[in-house]
Write an enzyme that holds these catalytic residues in place. Structure first.
Site, short mmCIF file in Angstrom:
data_model
loop_
_atom_site.label_atom_id
_atom_site.label_comp_id
_atom_site.label_asym_id
_atom_site.label_seq_id
_atom_site.Cartn_x
_atom_site.Cartn_y
_atom_site.Cartn_z
N GLU A 467 2.33 -3.13 1.06
CA GLU A 467 3.40 -2.40 1.84
C GLU A 467 3.09 -2.05 3.38
OE1 GLU A 467 4.12 1.09 -0.81
OE2 GLU A 467 4.80 -0.14 -2.21
N GLU A 544 3.03 -4.87 -7.91
CA GLU A 544 2.82 -3.26 -8.22
C GLU A 544 4.11 -2.89 -8.83
OE1 GLU A 544 1.20 -0.81 -5.07
OE2 GLU A 544 2.32 0.81 -5.48
C1 GAL Z 1 2.90 2.41 -3.58
C2 GAL Z 1 1.72 2.35 -3.05
C3 GAL Z 1 0.64 2.99 -3.73
C4 GAL Z 1 0.89 4.36 -4.20
C5 GAL Z 1 2.27 4.13 -4.90
C6 GAL Z 1 2.61 5.48 -5.62
O1 GAL Z 1 4.08 2.46 -2.96
O2 GAL Z 1 1.47 0.93 -2.67
O3 GAL Z 1 -0.50 2.99 -2.97
O4 GAL Z 1 1.13 5.06 -3.02
O5 GAL Z 1 3.12 3.81 -4.01
O6 GAL Z 1 3.81 5.32 -6.27
#
Ligand code: GAL
Length: 854
Positions: A467, A544
């Site tokens: 990200e 993710e």
């Molecule tokens: C994502 C990020 C993670 C964490 C997560 C929480 O966007 O990559 O590190 O912050 O959100 O939802």
């Protein structure tokens, strides 16, 4: 670093670089290595062999807080100009310095977890203490952000002539190292390993002093990172003619029931004369049997030069590495000069093939395998980021229990012991670097990660970042494309066998995405289908997903208590387990994905702030106790029949009110009964769950799961009585007496019928005596601000965890637990004994009995 706006970022028009139109072949890789080699179970990663010595340098350190703002509180560091002006005069690293007032500490050590919680919500996400889990780190907290470590050690006269290195697996962060009064070097980031050659600076045949200043004022991430020397340290002694660090590489091509290995390494000659050196390669299987041998002929290596070596070897009918059967081999690499072995190391590896197919997903050893993954940070209850090795395998086993077959090391290079545990236990990995940049330090971090772990069979994807808003699709998308291309090329040069990706929270149409071998989507279930239609030749996975949230054992989202319901908690940008897995689990072309997160972690206490100090994203809590979501995954990620009914059935005071009762199961249908009376049968939707609303009456709620009309599993929740008795149970009844191994103890309270009370929150005090010590406690409550280091803890919804570590003397550890003064004595006391067994000692840097000046 969580906010909603960044996820609702509007992507305007087509990508600046346009879509990649390059044809992408399916990526095939076959390979390699790292894991425990059975002959040396205590050394899980690459091991030194005689004549090299690799000594564990973890014991007997002394620690004191310095200060990031005031040199007079920082042992005079930076008071004047003298610290670096002359070599050999830095007093903290001389024998005359008195460290008697410093504390004794063994490594790994995370001082942040020892600090009190501080309520500081000033500024925005990036400046307040939420990300650190409200531990006072940063430039605004100079008194608790700098630590000094010091250690006196002997170097025998017989070491003269060897090359001697101090090697750190990682420290958080910004270290400055001095030895015997001399400045040796610096290292900044908190995740990559670093090492310094001490040969010229040592006192052979006498005492030596090492001192380090560690400054955690700056962070590398936006999540809890800890502070201090939180990974292992080694003192490595080698012949001047030796193997290069992490240069021994094993690659394999598997064809027709045989594996052809290509072997490569580098020998460095730091001696004063040229030498003729050859390499002998011996490949042994898990039982220690030699299965192949090879020799690389002698080459002349000029003094001060390196030389490259290669060889090939065949293994018939190789035992392939896979999650179900994680077979490992070891290659023993020997440097031979004039018939004498001058250096040797053993490098574990595995043999397997891995392929990402744009139409059919991921294949391991030619068979389709859906990635059922979780993202994970590295901290655990009680110990912060300083995990004893055993906790790594404990955590891998917790994840495997729900059918998770892959972890993403978000968002940084993992410890060697985590990688080794995955190799040994059959867990796939997506290994991620911290800094997404092609600047010198970004490339250096990436290079160390790839070189260090490229023999690990568990690793199937290198990730160059997560990200990066500016580089993905922001103003710097063009630069992002160049930066990513350089990083990808660097990975390919060091390891042409694995795919490179990044975790992208966007449409993957511009910026960093063009050069990636496979495309990772974070969240946004609306993107992958469109992307696949437009780019049918690019393999896709969920880098993710989810970000479901739940407080273990809570069934109501209650802002006044900072709790999140276990039925359906999820953040606005996320998806419930059911939503994301119904998406990724039903499209063959998707390789699978990684849910955020396997475990709760400190910091990012989404969706609340203070007094919440840890996240609620975990499928298991900070101790590894499963939340209810765990059983959703277990139902759909494992093949064996599985059934889980929740919530608990202790709803005194809510008689007659509707309680939602959910069942996660992979069976065909479920019948629910309350106190023996059927409430009906429901068919289980594929990848879904069944639920009822049940008017509460105390007693027993029972779920009967059927397959083909036969009851296969039954699970009950019973209304318990008041807590009467403490129960302690350990993960193992015997551990190694090596000063590092741990026993992980679960604390529960039982009612008069020996049923655990799921709502018990009693405060318990512990006393540890004998051959071990307490190193941490926890209970998985994201809102608990009790000390992780004190010998007491409250249960949270029926559970607490105590971690005890062995000493180096074999014996028995006694753990006694008793309700502390705030708990009615009716729960009594309980005790447990753990045996510690003598093991062949792992070579260590002997402790020197000096306290203070020597
Ligand atoms: C994502 C990020 C993670 C964490 C997560 C929480 O966007 O990559 O590190 O912050 O959100 O939802």
């Amino acid at each position: 670093m969580v906010d909603i706006t960044r996820r609702t970022f509007v992507i305007s028009g087509a990508g600046l670089l346009g879509a990649s139109l390059l044809p992408r072949a399916a990526w095939a890789g076959s390979m390699l290595s790292a894991g425990a080699q059975p002959a040396l179970p205590s050394l899980p990663e690459d091991a030194a062999l005689a004549p090299r010595e690799q000594l564990l340098f973890d014991f007997g350190w002394r620690f004191a807080f310095g200060n990031g703002a005031d040199p007079s509180k920082d042992f005079g560091y930076g008071f004047g100009q003298s610290d670096f002006s002359k070599t050999g005069t830095f007093k903290i690293a001389t024998p005359a310095f008195d460290d008697a007032s410093w504390h004794e500490r063994d490594l790994p050590h995370d001082w942040a977890v020892e600090l009190p919680f501080v309520h500081d919500d000033s500024g925005d996400d990036d400046t307040r203490l939420t990300s650190h889990g409200y531990k006072p780190l940063g430039r605004r907290f100079p008194a608790t952000s700098v630590g000094w470590y010091r250690r006196v050690f002997d170097i025998p006269a017989s070491d003269s002539g060897r090359r001697i290195w101090i090697e750190f697996d990682g420290a958080m962060r910004d270290i400055v190292l001095f030895v015997n009064g001399c400045f040796i070097g610096r290292h900044d980031d908190g995740y990559s390993p670093f090492r310094f050659d001490l040969t010229d600076f040592l006192n052979y045949g006498g005492k030596n002093v090492v001192a380090l200043r560690v400054d955690a004022s700056f962070g590398d991430g936006w999540f809890y990172e800890g502070a201090g020397i939180y990974r292992h340290v080694w003192l490595t002694k080698m012949d001047p003619v030796h193997l290069g660090k992490w240069e021994s590489v094993v690659r394999s091509v598997v064809k027709d029931q045989a594996a052809t290995l290509s072997l490569a390494t580098i020998v460095e000659n730091e001696g004063e004369q040229p030498v003729q050196a050859s390499i002998e390669w011996t490949i042994v299987d898990a039982s220690g049997r030699t299965v192949a041998q090879a020799t690389s002929p002698a080459q002349s290596i000029a003094a001060g030069s390196p030389s490259h070596y290669q060889a090939a070897a065949d293994i018939g009918n190789p035992a392939l590495w896979s999650p179900d059967e994680p077979h490992l081999y070891t290659v023993v690499v020997k440097v031979v000069v004039d018939n004498a072995v001058r250096d040797a190391e053993s490098v574990p590896f595995g043999i397997r093939t891995a392929l990402f197919d744009p139409d059919r997903g991921f294949f391991l050893n030619g068979k389709p395998l859906k990635i059922q993954g979780t993202c994970n940070h590295q901290d655990h209850a009680g110990v912060g980021s300083a995990l004893p090795d055993r906790l790594q395998s404990f955590r891998v086993a917790v994840l495997q229990g729900m059918g998770c077959n892959a972890v993403r090391t978000s968002h940084n290079m993992p410890t060697p012991e985590w990688v080794a545990a995955c190799d040994r236990m059959g867990m796939l990995m997506m290994c991620e670097t911290r800094q997404m940049s092609s600047n010198p330090s970004g490339l250096h971090q990436l290079e160390l990660m790839v070189k260090r772990y490229r023999n690990a069979p568990s690793i199937i994807i290198w990730s160059i970042g997560n990200e990066e808003w500016a580089l993905q699709e922001g103003d710097m998308a063009k630069e992002g494309a160049r930066i990513a291309a350089t990083m990808v090329e660097h990975c390919h040069a060091l390891d042409p066998t694995r795919v490179v990706s990044a975790a992208v929270n966007g449409n993957n149409e511009q910026g960093v995405s063009d050069s990636l071998d496979i495309i990772g989507f974070n969240y946004h279930l609306d993107y992958p289908d469109a992307f696949h239609a437009k780019h049918p030749k690019r393999a896709v996975f969920g880098s993710e997903t989810s970000s479901a949230i739940a407080t273990r054992g809570e069934y109501k989202t209650d802002k006044s208590k900072n709790t999140v319901s276990s039925y359906d908690g999820v953040v606005p940008w996320g998806e419930s387990p059911e939503q994301w897995w119904t998406f990724y689990g039903t499209r063959d072309w998707l390789a699978g994905g990684f849910a955020w997160t396997g475990f709760d972690y400190r910091g990012e206490p989404t969706p609340y702030g203070w007094p919440s100090v840890s996240s609620q994203f975990g499928i298991a809590d900070l101790c590894g106790f499963p939340k209810d979501y765990y059983y959703y995954y277990k139902a759909w990620w494992t093949k064996a029949p599985s059934l889980h009914v929740f919530p608990h059935w202790n709803w005194q005071g809510r008689e007659g009110q509707d309680i939602p009762v959910w069942v996660y199961t992979n069976l065909d249908e479920v019948e629910l009964l309350l106190n023996g009376k059927s409430l009906g049968i429901k068919q289980v939707p594929r990848l879904g769950h069944v639920q009822w609303n049940v008017a509460y009456a105390p007693g027993v709620i029972e779920a009967r799961g059927r397959r083909n009309g036969q009851t296969v599993l039954t699970e009950r929740r019973e209304t318990t009585g008041a807590g009467q008795k403490l129960r302690l149970s350990a993960d193992r009844s015997e551990i190694d007496a090596d000063g590092q191994d741990v026993a992980i103890i679960t604390v529960e309270i039982l009612d008069e019928h020996h049923r655990p009370v799921p709502t018990a929150n009693n405060a318990i005090a512990f006393r540890i005596t004998g051959a071990g010590k307490l190193i941490g406690v926890g209970n998985g409550d994201p809102n608990c601000q009790e000390s992780d280091k004190a010998p007491k803890r409250s249960l949270f919804n029926g559970l607490a965890q105590v971690i005890v570590q062995s000493t180096r003397d074999a014996g028995v550890i006694h753990i006694e637990a008793v309700g502390d003064e705030s708990t009615p004595s009716s729960i009594g006391a309980s005790s447990l004994s753990i045996k510690t067994r003598k093991v062949s000692p792992r070579p260590i840097v002997a402790e020197v009995s000096s306290k203070g000046a020597v």
